[in-house]
Design an enzyme around this catalytic site. Structure first.
Site, short mmCIF file in Angstrom:
data_model
loop_
_atom_site.label_atom_id
_atom_site.label_comp_id
_atom_site.label_asym_id
_atom_site.label_seq_id
_atom_site.Cartn_x
_atom_site.Cartn_y
_atom_site.Cartn_z
N GLU A 306 108.47 73.89 130.45
CA GLU A 306 107.53 72.78 130.23
C GLU A 306 108.06 71.47 130.81
OE1 GLU A 306 105.55 70.38 126.43
OE2 GLU A 306 107.33 71.62 126.17
N LYS A 371 97.12 71.63 128.29
CA LYS A 371 97.41 71.88 126.87
C LYS A 371 96.27 71.38 125.99
CE LYS A 371 101.15 71.28 123.49
NZ LYS A 371 102.47 70.66 123.24
N CYS A 426 104.53 74.74 124.66
CA CYS A 426 105.30 74.27 123.51
C CYS A 426 104.76 74.91 122.23
CB CYS A 426 105.27 72.75 123.46
SG CYS A 426 106.42 72.02 122.26
#
Length: 551
Positions: A306, A371, A426
């Site tokens: 990430e 995301k 994440c």
């Protein structure tokens, strides 16, 4: 008289004053600060059942005292509602202990840029647990509302806390970290039950089995003392047997012509987001990724973690060209990267997204995933608190003007040479039942993350364990790239195929396990658990309806 004397003698020798003298008595009779301290300590002990410790008996040492403490509210105060108030306070102190002991590592993030954030560390280490503790406070109060003076109070307790855990996982964007089900969800055989009931089903089972031994010290007869613990032991044995049956003895089949390479750079967080380090970071990524493979076969898919770059990759042609030169013909790079939209008319800058980007051997970006589930205060500041937060000089941890924007919905990511991918960034991977996008079922869960914020603490281990459980729930392999670890390839049964340990620089070369058919949990979701909770609730309500007074 003889029957009464016999019952009293039995209670004296095998109940409160029996094998563990004073434990249940202290819990049910403690008052004042001793009561709240006992609740806090019981909650804190439960953290030992979570990763990376996995000490399963700690679940009993945490939940059994909670039962005894709730027993002590039977004749609490002059009001008929006083027991509920006391139960809620007990739940708050128990939860506060649980979350302080289980989430203390969050304080490490405040020390990455200590000059800006160290002063706020108590708000993260103590403030967040204090807020999260209101969920078990509700769970304890609900359990007390359904309380019965026998082993069925174990069911009431498990029901109340399971509902509070579901609420914790969804309200205010949700934070289902270290749910009690993770005590079972880190053992290969026990975690297989997640393919049937998911994380919250494991939570209900964990609470039932962990609290059941409480009646060993409070039952009035041999049957009353041993029935619930025996059922709990049978449930645990049944889960282990199911896991042993479900996990095949041979390794999972692999997807043909797919050779994965995961790169773990192990960059410290304070260096990772410093633009002055951009060239050194890129050189490190390229040199690690270019290491020869063990069998001399070039990887088809290279995966970086990430937020890999302290710059916007899609606006840096030189870096894209370096990536293209690194890749073999026909291979692709899958990497985390910040992305910015073009600004709309009248806007000074476009919106920023935390993304996964797919790049081919010509340095061309083929596709992106943005995301959806952002981290409050980490990636954005909630708008309702924005003015207050900025008034005290605080901002989100990530150096993005205004923070990241969330994508509207989760989408399956198409990557050349791979089956359809459920991409997660994440902590999106911690949300049970929410990792798959719209459309047909994918065949792979991809998770890129950066846990460098939390150093060598329990946090990264807990994060990996939760991502691993998603593979079992969905029957899909998991491919995970983390900046400092833990990076891994996990098969659909939760078996770790390849792994790079925490705080280690390195690469992992692996094939890709084939997905299993859709699990019961994937097909039915939470319907079986919801039906079970509803049946338990109605049974307890009906039983309590026969009582004339509120205890």
């Amino acid at each position: 008289m003889m029957r009464l004397a016999k019952r009293d003698a039995l209670t004296e020798t095998s109940g409160i004053a029996g094998i563990l003298p004073g434990f249940a008595a202290f819990g049910s009779h403690a008052r004042g600060w001793r009561r709240w301290l006992a609740a806090f300590a019981a909650g804190a002990v439960g953290a030992l059942a979570m990763p990376p410790f996995g000490f399963l008996p700690a679940l009993v040492l945490s939940l059994a005292p909670a039962i005894w403490l709730l027993d002590g509210t039977v004749k609490e105060g002059p009001s008929r509602w006083a027991p509920l108030k006391t139960a809620a306070l007990l739940g708050w102190f128990w939860g506060f202990g649980t979350f302080v002991a289980g989430l203390w590592w969050l304080g490490a993030a405040f020390l990455v840029e200590a000059d800006q954030f160290a002063w706020a560390m108590p708000f993260g280490v103590l403030g967040l647990p204090a807020l999260l503790a209101f969920f078990p406070a509700f769970g304890f109060a609900l359990a007390r509302l359904l309380w019965l003076p026998d082993a069925r109070r174990i069911l009431a307790f498990a029901l109340g806390l399971t509902i509070s855990e579901i609420l914790r996982g969804h309200l205010f964007t949700g934070f289902p970290w270290n749910s009690p089900g993770m005590a079972l969800g880190q053992n290969l055989w026990l975690m297989q039950a997640a393919s049937l009931v998911g994380l919250y089903g494991l939570t209900f089972l964990s609470l039932c089995m962990g609290a059941a031994p409480a009646v060993l010290l409070t039952g009035r007869t041999i049957r009353a003392r041993w029935m619930a613990p025996a059922l709990a032991a049978m449930m645990l044995l049944g889960m282990a047997s199911f896991g042993f049956w479900r996990v095949p003895s041979e390794a999972s089949a692999t997807v043909p012509e797919v050779r994965l390479r995961i790169m773990q750079p192990n960059l410290p967080q304070d260096a990772k987001f410093n633009p002055r380090n951009r060239d050194a970071i890129m050189r490190r990524y390229l040199s690690l990724s270019a290491r020869p493979t063990r069998d001399g076969t070039a990887p088809t898919h290279l995966i970086w973690p990430e937020s890999a770059f302290p710059f916007l990759l899609h606006r840096d042609p030189a870096s894209l060209a370096q990536i293209g030169a690194l890749l073999e013909p026909g291979s692709v790079l899958i990497t985390g990267a910040a992305r910015m939209d073009e600004p709309l008319p009248g806007e000074a800058a476009g919106k920023f997204y935390n993304s996964i980007q797919v790049i081919d051997d010509r340095g061309t970006i083929l596709g992106s995933y943005d995301k959806v589930h952002l981290v409050p205060f980490g990636e954005y500041v909630p708008k309702v608190l924005d003015a207050l937060i900025r008034a005290v000089g605080l901002r989100q941890f990530v150096h993005i003007p205004g923070g990241f924007e969330p994508a509207e919905k989760r989408m399956t990511l198409a990557i050349p040479g791979l089956p359809p991918v459920a991409a997660t960034i994440c902590y999106e991977a911690i949300f049970s039942g929410e990792v798959l996008g719209d459309g047909p079922r994918p065949d792979l869960i991809l998770n890129v993350t950066n846990d460098a914020w939390f150093g060598d603490t329990p946090g990264p281990y807990q994060h990996f364990a939760q991502a691993r459980l998603r593979a079992v729930e969905e029957g899909l392999p998991l491919v995970r790239a983390a900046n400092t670890g833990i990076s891994a390839v996990v098969d659909p049964f939760g078996r770790v195929v390849e792994r790079i340990p925490l705080s280690v620089e390195g690469i992992a070369d692996s094939s890709l396990p084939v997905a299993e058919p859709a699990t019961v949990y994937h097909r039915w979701g939470r319907f079986p658990l919801t039906a079970t909770l509803l049946i338990c609730f109605m049974a307890l309500i009906v039983r309590r309806g026969h009582r004339r007074s509120f205890p």
